[in-house]
Design a protein around this motif. Sequence first.
Motif, PDB file in Angstrom:
ATOM      1  N   ASP A 282      -6.730  14.679  -4.564  1.00 39.64           N
ATOM      2  CA  ASP A 282      -7.078  13.349  -4.923  1.00 39.64           C
ATOM      3  C   ASP A 282      -6.197  12.311  -4.135  1.00 39.64           C
ATOM      4  O   ASP A 282      -6.471  11.114  -4.504  1.00 39.64           O
ATOM      5  CB  ASP A 282      -7.236  13.164  -6.453  1.00 39.64           C
TER       6      ASP A 282
ATOM      7  N   ILE B 114       0.825  -1.288   0.169  1.00 36.99           N
ATOM      8  CA  ILE B 114      -0.055  -0.091   0.093  1.00 36.99           C
ATOM      9  C   ILE B 114       0.896   1.217   0.023  1.00 36.99           C
ATOM     10  O   ILE B 114       1.817   1.289   0.533  1.00 36.99           O
ATOM     11  CB  ILE B 114      -0.848   0.132   1.313  1.00 36.99           C
ATOM     12  N   GLY B 115       0.223   2.241  -0.559  1.00 36.86           N
ATOM     13  CA  GLY B 115       1.167   3.662  -0.519  1.00 36.86           C
ATOM     14  C   GLY B 115       0.215   4.726  -1.222  1.00 36.86           C
ATOM     15  O   GLY B 115      -0.917   4.545  -1.812  1.00 36.86           O
ATOM     16  N   PRO B 116       0.664   5.844  -1.091  1.00 42.11           N
ATOM     17  CA  PRO B 116      -0.047   7.007  -1.539  1.00 42.11           C
ATOM     18  C   PRO B 116      -0.171   7.038  -3.156  1.00 42.11           C
ATOM     19  O   PRO B 116       1.000   6.468  -3.753  1.00 42.11           O
ATOM     20  CB  PRO B 116       0.997   8.347  -1.029  1.00 42.11           C
ATOM     21  N   ALA B 117      -1.276   7.101  -3.601  1.00 40.68           N
ATOM     22  CA  ALA B 117      -1.331   7.315  -5.079  1.00 40.68           C
ATOM     23  C   ALA B 117      -2.160   8.790  -5.360  1.00 40.68           C
ATOM     24  O   ALA B 117      -2.923   9.377  -4.730  1.00 40.68           O
ATOM     25  CB  ALA B 117      -2.445   6.050  -5.482  1.00 40.68           C
ATOM     26  N   ALA B 118      -2.045   9.055  -6.675  1.00 45.63           N
ATOM     27  CA  ALA B 118      -2.522  10.341  -7.281  1.00 45.63           C
ATOM     28  C   ALA B 118      -1.772  11.653  -6.499  1.00 45.63           C
ATOM     29  O   ALA B 118      -1.125  11.346  -5.685  1.00 45.63           O
ATOM     30  CB  ALA B 118      -4.274  10.221  -7.388  1.00 45.63           C
ATOM     31  N   ARG B 119      -2.731  12.526  -6.647  1.00 49.44           N
ATOM     32  CA  ARG B 119      -1.977  13.720  -6.042  1.00 49.44           C
ATOM     33  C   ARG B 119      -2.882  14.947  -5.636  1.00 49.44           C
ATOM     34  O   ARG B 119      -3.917  14.929  -6.089  1.00 49.44           O
ATOM     35  CB  ARG B 119      -0.872  14.578  -7.073  1.00 49.44           C
TER      36      ARG B 119
ATOM     37  N   ALA C 264      -1.357  -0.993  -5.915  1.00 50.11           N
ATOM     38  CA  ALA C 264      -0.825  -0.496  -7.281  1.00 50.11           C
ATOM     39  C   ALA C 264      -2.077  -0.926  -8.340  1.00 50.11           C
ATOM     40  O   ALA C 264      -2.782  -1.721  -7.720  1.00 50.11           O
ATOM     41  CB  ALA C 264       0.386  -1.447  -7.693  1.00 50.11           C
TER      42      ALA C 264
ATOM     43  N   HIS D 197      -4.709   9.534  -2.042  1.00 57.48           N
ATOM     44  CA  HIS D 197      -5.371   8.367  -1.064  1.00 57.48           C
ATOM     45  C   HIS D 197      -4.417   7.381  -1.050  1.00 57.48           C
ATOM     46  O   HIS D 197      -3.423   7.072  -1.834  1.00 57.48           O
ATOM     47  CB  HIS D 197      -6.569   8.193  -1.922  1.00 57.48           C
TER      48      HIS D 197
ATOM     49  N   GLY E 212      -4.823   0.493  -8.223  1.00 57.54           N
ATOM     50  CA  GLY E 212      -6.175   0.601  -7.717  1.00 57.54           C
ATOM     51  C   GLY E 212      -6.601  -0.742  -7.279  1.00 57.54           C
ATOM     52  O   GLY E 212      -8.098  -0.680  -7.016  1.00 57.54           O
TER      53      GLY E 212
END
Lengths: 166, 580
Positions: free
Chosen positions: B176, B168-173, B182, B178, B184
């Motif tokens: 947005d 898990i990790g931060p996605a988008a910017r 990987a 969240h 989604g």
Amino acid sequence: MPNTVTVVPFQGTQEQEKELLEAIEAHAGRPGAAMPVLQKAQAIYGYLPEEALARISAGLGLTMSELYGIVSFYAQFSVNPKGRHQVSVCLGTACYVRGAAAILAAVEDGLGCKAGSVSPDGKFSIDATRCIGACGLAPVIIIDGDVYGRLTPDDIPGILKKYTED
Amino acid sequence: MADTVNLKINSVPVSVPPGTTVLEAARQIGVEIPTLCYMKDISEIGACRICVVDVKGARTHVASCVYPVAEGMEVRTHTPDIIRSRTRTLELILSNHRMDCLTCLRNQNCELQKLAADFGIQETRFPSDAHEPQIEDSAVHLVRDNSKCVLCRRCSAVCKHNQSVGVIGPAARGFDTHIACAYGRDLGEVACVSCGQCITVCPTGALTESCQTDEVWSALADPKKHVVVGVAPSIRVTLGECFGLPVGANVEGQMVSALRLLGFNGVFDIDAAADLTIMEEGTEFMKRLTGGGPLPLITSCSPGWVRFCEQYFPEFLPNVSSCKSPQQMFGALMKTYYAEKYNLAPEDVFVVGIMPCTAKKYEIRRGDWAVEGLPDVDVALTTRELSRMISRAGIMFRSLPSSAFDAAFGVASGAGLIFGATGGVMEAALRTVSSLAEGKPPASLDFTEVRGTAGVKEASYTIRGRSVRVAACSGLANARKVLQSVKDGSARYDFIEIMCCPGGCVGGGGQPVQPQSLKNFSDLRALRAAALYKSDADMPLRLSHESPLIKQLYREFLQKPGSPEAHKILHTHIEKGEAV
């Protein structure tokens, strides 16, 4: 939005994979390797398929979620391939006040995919664009370079039909 | 470089070693600067801006969690300006937080709720659109609701740093941003090991275990069901925390009383199944040691570790012991030996495990069950879920009298008890293996070399004239290092204990959630483990093979350790998994 899983099956070739592995090898172990390798991968495949990211993950020792964090952060990266027909829906100010949101909804409905993604059969991709400079024709869409203007949502099915029947 | 740095915090002089952060230095004058994203040694990213302080001469407020002290520095930690800044940051965090505190599992145990109260936030200046829940419950062990996420990244930090899993990790910017897997993908689709460490560090209710107390309530209310409960070793030294007792309090007696009040038909000790594990695994070890391997033998008690092995190190699967975990051995015996002995139909015996662990929720579904079509264990509850059942039943936990486990499966050794701490399985095995190999117990039963919260512990012992090299490690990042060193030949071991969670089960993903501010400066795992070792030292029975229950089980049912009957009931075959 790039965070929609690609629905089109991966169709990479061995040549593409070889080229990707060379790019990984050239950058592995160097600080900041992810960006140039991801850019190269996108140049090779036209987008960033999960299979390519898995190779990069193994080669650079970064997790899939770390790479995806980078990919989803920058607008330059796409996780979806382009369709054979590219539909651009102008969401510039003039088009927007003339009802572009409803046009986009009609396009999405007609093709079964959202802006920024590709239809399940790989035939169409939709982009929501900024102003394309044809404000006099608002609202406007472009399909494969053909411009359609002064649209209502009712016009959309007829226009799309021309491309679905090839 | 000077040995100490002298500075002033709120006009109070402080001397600290160089490299100390302002946050750490402030504790010396009795000020706890609030934090949200900071996890000492694990995630020091200075991102949340809750810990800002005023440093004289600095251009802006600085994040005290990552700001090192300097000679002559003058720090102020709660000026009106600082309070205003922290309050505004909190208001912005709250502006897109789904504030359903009353119906949230973390109500009254939420770091964000506490901060909002501490800073007197009584209205939201930046109201946002109504936030719908964003429930992601594809994995068997946890539920994510990103509408309560504050993006502190503590979950992704433990996943990567402690567990070297990093799914898990931060996605988008921007707005947005969240936390996601990987592409989604759902957590149930990726190579998550179900350890639940992310849950124990989440400051809010964005991550919770998938709560299965309802299934247990239904079983307890069903007159046809004979509901038995088995309690894992570590629970007795952590459950008290849910009822306001100090970390490390041993509440075994009250816990047993509470379980009986809840209505369980049998209240049993999984320490006894741990003793059984030692008999089987010890036998397996001696067989491999004398019969040509494969070595090292690696323990199989920790389902998070087993899943990690399947997905990331499948080449080590032949090394993993074929023994079921103590929970599964317990359940298997309940549905066979116990059902037979007490004249119960196996399908009417409902087995509940009380576990420090969320991966146990996954483990009970793995198959390889003793009775065809019947899971060995029906529900695995975490320590937290048990505490909620006790509270809901109105049981006055702290004033309960002490009582003892039911005798049918309630006698266990200190060796079984220390399974709850990293190194405990190894020590328990060494006690029995060396006793049986030498024909007498070793001079000291304390194998202190494998104790303690260090990530990797190594030792050598002589058994039957042969030098045996052992290692005990906890936290999958440490396991990865050990396995890598075995793989590349830089280390050689005969026996390795691997526990998925740092510190072993006392640090498990199902244990009580304590605020990070406490965990940053106090090692909960060491305090909890110390309570286990203290009880073990006080017990007359400290060797698994001397337990009268173990002797009885082999006499009446299992014949002898490693027998075909024992294999049928107590062993499993690890399935090969694939990393996504």
